[in-house]
Design an enzyme around this catalytic site. Structure first.
Site, PDB file in Angstrom:
ATOM      1  N   ASP A   1       0.875  -1.173   0.000  1.00 57.81           N
ATOM      2  CA  ASP A   1       0.000   0.000   0.000  1.00 57.81           C
ATOM      3  C   ASP A   1       0.912   1.223   0.000  1.00 57.81           C
ATOM      4  OD1 ASP A   1      -2.133   1.791   0.322  1.00 57.81           O
ATOM      5  OD2 ASP A   1      -2.102   1.645   2.508  1.00 57.81           O
ATOM      6  N   SER A   2       0.338   2.380  -0.341  1.00 60.48           N
ATOM      7  CA  SER A   2       1.128   3.607  -0.257  1.00 60.48           C
ATOM      8  C   SER A   2       1.429   3.971   1.195  1.00 60.48           C
ATOM      9  CB  SER A   2       0.381   4.750  -0.932  1.00 60.48           C
ATOM     10  OG  SER A   2      -0.866   4.946  -0.299  1.00 60.48           O
TER      11      SER A   2
ATOM     12  N   HIS B   1      -8.849   2.731   4.601  1.00 60.45           N
ATOM     13  CA  HIS B   1      -8.957   3.189   5.988  1.00 60.45           C
ATOM     14  C   HIS B   1     -10.366   2.956   6.580  1.00 60.45           C
ATOM     15  CE1 HIS B   1      -5.227   5.421   5.306  1.00 60.45           C
ATOM     16  NE2 HIS B   1      -5.197   5.769   6.569  1.00 60.45           N
TER      17      HIS B   1
END
Lengths: 302, 302
Positions: free
Chosen positions: A16-17, A223
């Site tokens: 993921d970033s 998120h």
């Protein structure tokens, strides 16, 4: 036969970033507790959403190369922006190693679950602007009359990264801190306030979707599982929430099962964390999202 | 004598890592309406706060070099992180051209204004962690017993950049949109909600400072003037708010007056905007912060 067994023992590689992809890790751990996981958070270059397609593909290739050097049998792109652009280029390179993103599983599921074909999608500004969910839902929808309403909710990620999430997420964390009773009561009041503020923000963002009478809502940001309860309260119980993290985990299970690559060990799987920038924030917010203490995080350069 | 006149006509060069520095521009325009301004927002590399000291100095030198090529008589570093590290290195290079940051003016003023010597400071996580305000206040404080309480408020910048600011800031903006009555009423309800949410968040962050009985509060982030009314409501009328943007503008006036470099033109000053990344967000949020429409923004590379 020996070869298959060796493949089974290999890890699932996830990138993921930043931190958000840990909600995907959480779901994979729940569903496949014996699998080993290698997680890479490219925290030095977060966010990807504001960067160009070419740059995002370049970063995704670098992240994948790193994971391939860590003995993985599968790649999960647990980042919405990278999932939008990098799946096809990665498939070309990886060939025998399967790769999946977080957009297809969520989009497919909402097409199966919706009854009225009035669908809501929420995500970061970059994800909503990219129209990735909209395009993918239109690809898989059984109805030609499907209506998709998208809303960017840029305050959700900062709220979650500040720890102002669903009460239950906050509670578990503070319980772990083993606070004294008096401190805990003080914290508990703050937890209640944080959730209340989150609820006001969510009501503000989701009022448009409620007016449109959506029957299902895609959580288009990794998120968001940390605020699922509040989102459900705000949109009402009748609306089905589609949790991309959960759907992605199911897809991982399906693929590994089909290939006969599931880890047949009786031991709990191991997990390794790698980040490209200072790991402090990753450890703190990551522990909230994962609902598990994160200890050994290694900082690497790509 | 001729030389002085030419210097007077030159511009004030201002840079920030992004949009926040426009609150400093607003105050300079109020105080010195005849001055020409060149503003550079390094939006491609924002935020500076999470970057190393060396990197921040390097960026500040690049920004200053750009401004020097645009005929400036003074440099204003309208960014907290850059002000922490770059003022001294810039002074060495600039020699005859004065340079000021946003930390010293705010820190000096709070030392003059406080009576009880119990001071609060709020800012981004990076600014608070750097202890820049604390160190500078300790340098200028007349009392050895001064107490400084600092609180990081990471949600304020995302809230302001989403447009959820003081009602008066939002109102002016929507009035400019010339909405129909029915739309305006809808927007007005949203404005009220946004301010309410902002107030809850501020109450949450500032409760610690209220318990400490501060008599003055430094707004240690260039975004914060846009939420000054709510902050004042939350801390109470007796607490003096120190607005770094305003204090920096006063300092600019003092320096130019002392050097006899004030622009003696009767015309309103001009303003040029430069950014290093897509200017869309800069135009939108910048117009809120500046309370003035921003039109001509040029994207440049450094």
């Amino acid at each position: 036969m020996k070869n298959i067994k060796i493949i089974n023992k290999k890890s699932i590689g996830i990138f993921d970033s930043g931190i958000g992809g840990l909600t995907v890790v959480k779901e994979i751990m729940n569903l496949l507790p014996n699998e080993n996981i290698v997680y890479l958070g490219d925290t030095a270059r977060v966010p990807y959403g504001t960067k160009s397609k070419e740059t995002i593909i370049k970063y995704s290739l670098e992240n994948t190369k790193f994971l391939l050097n860590h003995n993985v049998k599968m790649i999960v792109v647990a980042c919405n922006s990278a999932s939008s652009y990098s799946i096809e280029p990665l498939k070309k390179i990886l060939k025998k190693i399967p790769v999946i993103g977080v957009i297809e599983p969520g989009a497919k599921t909402v097409c199966e679950k919706t009854k009225t074909n009035i669908i809501g999608v929420i995500g970061t500004t970059a994800t909503i602007k990219s129209n990735s969910y909209k395009k993918t839902i239109l690809k898989y929808s059984k109805s030609k009359k499907v209506k998709i309403y998208s809303v960017a909710c840029p305050l959700f990620v900062p709220l979650i990264e500040e720890g102002w999430m669903d009460k239950i997420y906050q509670e578990k964390y503070y319980q772990k801190l083993r606070l004294k009773r008096v401190d805990y009561e003080n914290y508990y009041n703050r937890i209640i306030n944080h959730e209340k503020i989150l609820k006001y923000v969510a009501s503000e963002y989701l009022s448009v979707l409620k007016q449109k009478n959506i029957d299902s809502l895609v959580l288009g940001c990794t998120h968001y599982p940390a605020i699922k309860k509040v989102l459900q309260d705000v949109v009402g119980k009748k609306v089905v929430l589609i949790d991309s993290a959960k759907e992605t985990a199911k897809k991982v299970y399906e693929i590994l099962k089909l290939k006969n690559w599931l880890n047949d060990s009786f031991k709990s799987g191991s997990i390794e964390y790698y980040v490209t920038d200072y790991p402090d924030k990753f450890k703190l917010v990551g522990s909230w999202l994962l609902q598990k203490n994160i200890k050994n995080v290694k900082k690497i350069s790509l």
